[in-house]
Design a protein around this motif. Structure first.
Motif, PDB file in Angstrom:
ATOM      1  N   TYR A  26       0.817  -1.211   0.000  1.00 24.77           N
ATOM      2  CA  TYR A  26       0.000   0.000   0.000  1.00 24.77           C
ATOM      3  C   TYR A  26       0.854   1.266   0.000  1.00 24.77           C
ATOM      4  O   TYR A  26       0.437   2.306  -0.532  1.00 24.77           O
ATOM      5  CB  TYR A  26      -0.950  -0.029   1.190  1.00 24.77           C
ATOM      6  N   GLY A  27       2.069   1.170   0.556  1.00 27.02           N
ATOM      7  CA  GLY A  27       2.994   2.287   0.415  1.00 27.02           C
ATOM      8  C   GLY A  27       3.399   2.491  -1.030  1.00 27.02           C
ATOM      9  O   GLY A  27       3.483   3.628  -1.524  1.00 27.02           O
ATOM     10  N   SER A  28       3.633   1.392  -1.752  1.00 30.88           N
ATOM     11  CA  SER A  28       3.966   1.480  -3.171  1.00 30.88           C
ATOM     12  C   SER A  28       2.802   2.038  -3.982  1.00 30.88           C
ATOM     13  O   SER A  28       3.007   2.819  -4.919  1.00 30.88           O
ATOM     14  CB  SER A  28       4.363   0.098  -3.707  1.00 30.88           C
ATOM     15  N   LEU A  29       1.592   1.639  -3.633  1.00 29.81           N
ATOM     16  CA  LEU A  29       0.417   2.184  -4.317  1.00 29.81           C
ATOM     17  C   LEU A  29       0.321   3.697  -4.122  1.00 29.81           C
ATOM     18  O   LEU A  29       0.056   4.447  -5.072  1.00 29.81           O
ATOM     19  CB  LEU A  29      -0.855   1.510  -3.800  1.00 29.81           C
ATOM     20  N   PHE A  30       0.557   4.147  -2.894  1.00 19.87           N
ATOM     21  CA  PHE A  30       0.494   5.576  -2.611  1.00 19.87           C
ATOM     22  C   PHE A  30       1.542   6.347  -3.407  1.00 19.87           C
ATOM     23  O   PHE A  30       1.239   7.373  -4.035  1.00 19.87           O
ATOM     24  CB  PHE A  30       0.680   5.807  -1.113  1.00 19.87           C
ATOM     25  N   VAL A  31       2.778   5.840  -3.396  1.00 20.87           N
ATOM     26  CA  VAL A  31       3.860   6.514  -4.115  1.00 20.87           C
ATOM     27  C   VAL A  31       3.561   6.559  -5.612  1.00 20.87           C
ATOM     28  O   VAL A  31       3.766   7.582  -6.282  1.00 20.87           O
ATOM     29  CB  VAL A  31       5.201   5.801  -3.850  1.00 20.87           C
ATOM     30  N   SER A  32       3.045   5.450  -6.160  1.00 19.96           N
ATOM     31  CA  SER A  32       2.754   5.392  -7.595  1.00 19.96           C
ATOM     32  C   SER A  32       1.655   6.369  -7.982  1.00 19.96           C
ATOM     33  O   SER A  32       1.762   7.074  -8.997  1.00 19.96           O
ATOM     34  CB  SER A  32       2.356   3.962  -7.985  1.00 19.96           C
ATOM     35  N   LEU A  33       0.596   6.427  -7.188  1.00 23.77           N
ATOM     36  CA  LEU A  33      -0.503   7.340  -7.493  1.00 23.77           C
ATOM     37  C   LEU A  33      -0.073   8.791  -7.349  1.00 23.77           C
ATOM     38  O   LEU A  33      -0.477   9.654  -8.152  1.00 23.77           O
ATOM     39  CB  LEU A  33      -1.693   7.030  -6.579  1.00 23.77           C
ATOM     40  N   THR A  38       6.951   8.196   2.610  1.00 18.78           N
ATOM     41  CA  THR A  38       6.382   6.874   2.365  1.00 18.78           C
ATOM     42  C   THR A  38       7.438   5.910   1.845  1.00 18.78           C
ATOM     43  O   THR A  38       7.459   4.732   2.212  1.00 18.78           O
ATOM     44  CB  THR A  38       5.229   6.975   1.355  1.00 18.78           C
ATOM     45  N   THR A  39       8.329   6.416   1.002  1.00 20.14           N
ATOM     46  CA  THR A  39       9.400   5.575   0.474  1.00 20.14           C
ATOM     47  C   THR A  39      10.298   5.052   1.588  1.00 20.14           C
ATOM     48  O   THR A  39      10.753   3.904   1.551  1.00 20.14           O
ATOM     49  CB  THR A  39      10.234   6.362  -0.547  1.00 20.14           C
ATOM     50  N   GLY A  40      10.554   5.887   2.603  1.00 14.29           N
ATOM     51  CA  GLY A  40      11.358   5.438   3.730  1.00 14.29           C
ATOM     52  C   GLY A  40      10.742   4.242   4.437  1.00 14.29           C
ATOM     53  O   GLY A  40      11.431   3.285   4.792  1.00 14.29           O
ATOM     54  N   VAL A  41       9.431   4.275   4.615  1.00 13.72           N
ATOM     55  CA  VAL A  41       8.735   3.148   5.250  1.00 13.72           C
ATOM     56  C   VAL A  41       8.811   1.912   4.365  1.00 13.72           C
ATOM     57  O   VAL A  41       9.055   0.791   4.835  1.00 13.72           O
ATOM     58  CB  VAL A  41       7.271   3.523   5.533  1.00 13.72           C
ATOM     59  N   GLY A  79       1.927  -6.922  -6.632  1.00 16.01           N
ATOM     60  CA  GLY A  79       2.182  -7.211  -5.225  1.00 16.01           C
ATOM     61  C   GLY A  79       0.914  -7.474  -4.443  1.00 16.01           C
ATOM     62  O   GLY A  79       0.861  -8.373  -3.599  1.00 16.01           O
ATOM     63  N   VAL A  80      -0.130  -6.700  -4.708  1.00 15.00           N
ATOM     64  CA  VAL A  80      -1.416  -6.907  -4.033  1.00 15.00           C
ATOM     65  C   VAL A  80      -1.958  -8.297  -4.320  1.00 15.00           C
ATOM     66  O   VAL A  80      -2.479  -8.998  -3.440  1.00 15.00           O
ATOM     67  CB  VAL A  80      -2.430  -5.838  -4.474  1.00 15.00           C
ATOM     68  N   LEU A  81      -1.816  -8.736  -5.551  1.00 12.64           N
ATOM     69  CA  LEU A  81      -2.388 -10.018  -5.960  1.00 12.64           C
ATOM     70  C   LEU A  81      -1.553 -11.216  -5.512  1.00 12.64           C
ATOM     71  O   LEU A  81      -2.110 -12.282  -5.222  1.00 12.64           O
ATOM     72  CB  LEU A  81      -2.549 -10.058  -7.487  1.00 12.64           C
ATOM     73  N   GLY A  82      -0.234 -11.062  -5.443  1.00 11.31           N
ATOM     74  CA  GLY A  82       0.585 -12.247  -5.240  1.00 11.31           C
ATOM     75  C   GLY A  82       1.520 -12.262  -4.057  1.00 11.31           C
ATOM     76  O   GLY A  82       2.089 -13.308  -3.742  1.00 11.31           O
ATOM     77  N   LEU A  83       1.694 -11.133  -3.374  1.00  9.37           N
ATOM     78  CA  LEU A  83       2.693 -11.081  -2.305  1.00  9.37           C
ATOM     79  C   LEU A  83       2.085 -11.468  -0.967  1.00  9.37           C
ATOM     80  O   LEU A  83       1.038 -10.938  -0.573  1.00  9.37           O
ATOM     81  CB  LEU A  83       3.288  -9.677  -2.215  1.00  9.37           C
ATOM     82  N   ARG A  84       2.732 -12.393  -0.284  1.00 11.04           N
ATOM     83  CA  ARG A  84       2.303 -12.818   1.045  1.00 11.04           C
ATOM     84  C   ARG A  84       3.510 -12.817   1.976  1.00 11.04           C
ATOM     85  O   ARG A  84       4.648 -12.757   1.535  1.00 11.04           O
ATOM     86  CB  ARG A  84       1.685 -14.227   0.991  1.00 11.04           C
TER      87      ARG A  84
END
Length: 285
Positions: A35-42, A67-70, A138-143
């Motif tokens: 979700y951090g990656s989603l925020f940065v991308s948007l 956000t990138t730091g997190v 990542g949302v679909l496949g990362l666990r």
């Protein structure tokens, strides 16, 4: 001057926000990462390049940096979860391919599109689209592993029973406080050393194109084309050194060799700066 201010504030806020990455131990690495990656991308695709003035651009940019730091902390922890102890160098060199290949992708796209798409916002759009696609994957496949498994560091099969018993009794939480475990010279000195050494890397990351355009008269496309060689070489070297470190079973001598080797063509100021990082390295027990 304003660009430098953005870079400094973004780096400071990003490093401070990285402390929030410790929440990954409680809430999970994949959630912060995805979700951090989603925020940065948007933000990169829809918000930052369309800010109407410098002040709002600064606000958007430092929000992305925080956000990138997190995300960086969460992704490092995730690599640790799935990396066997005996192949940790290869695992971490693979993780470091993320920033390197990302920079290579950016410079490659810029070198091939700046002449045809001179509007700088186009570059943000490409980065946002690629980041958004990656985040969705990542949302679909990362666990991630369960908290009990995350807390285990297994060096051999003999450690399995002891680690499982410890996870059952403590829930995977260290008996001592996290800060007490980390605030030791063995941890702090290498952190200081690599931080000083990375001043060169971050200066190169932020000002390479500007330097060659303003000082040597390159076009933006030409400067990024030259940058492609830097990032491609770094990517190959990363994997080679990871395999070599795990194959030889050593890391510190290779770190020192790399630090000395990169210092041979430095200015006097950079040489003095790196002497400090060498001293810190040598003080490490």
């Amino acid at each position: 001057g304003f660009y430098v201010t953005i870079s400094i504030l973004g780096s400071l806020l990003g490093s401070g926000a990285a402390l929030a990455g410790s929440l990954a131990d409680r809430f999970g690495r994949t959630g912060l990462l995805v979700y951090g990656s989603l925020f940065v991308s948007l933000m990169t695709l829809l918000v930052t390049p369309h800010m109407p003035n410098k002040q709002l651009f600064l606000l958007a940019d430092v929000s992305v940096a925080a956000t990138t730091g997190v995300v960086l902390v969460a992704s490092t922890a995730l690599i640790r979860d799935f990396a066997p102890q005996l192949t940790r160098a290869v695992a971490m060199s693979t993780w470091n391919l993320g920033p390197i290949l990302g920079s290579l992708l950016v410079s490659s796209v810029a070198s091939h599109t700046l002449d045809d798409h001179p509007d700088w916002r186009f570059q943000y759009s490409v980065c946002g689209i690629v980041g958004l696609a990656t985040a969705i994957i990542g949302v679909l496949g990362l666990r991630e592993l369960s908290p009990g498994l995350r807390a285990q560091v297994l060096r051999s099969s003999d450690d399995v029973a002891a680690a499982e018993e410890r996870a059952e009794t403590t829930g995977g939480v260290p008996e001592r406080g996290a800060w007490r475990v980390l605030m030791t010279p063995r941890i702090l000195l290498p952190t200081l050393g690599i931080g000083l050494f990375l001043v060169f890397y971050f200066t190169r990351l932020g000002f390479w194109v500007i330097f060659f355009v303003t000082t040597h008269g390159f076009t933006g496309a030409q400067a990024n084309g030259l940058s492609n060689w830097w990032w491609a070489t770094s990517a190959v070297t990363l994997i080679a050194m990871g395999c070599l470190a795990d194959g030889l079973g050593i890391r510190k001598p290779l770190m020192l060799m790399g630090a000395i080797g990169s210092d041979r063509k430095s200015t006097r100021l950079n040489s003095s700066h790196r002497c400090i990082s060498y001293a810190v390295f040598c003080l490490k027990k």
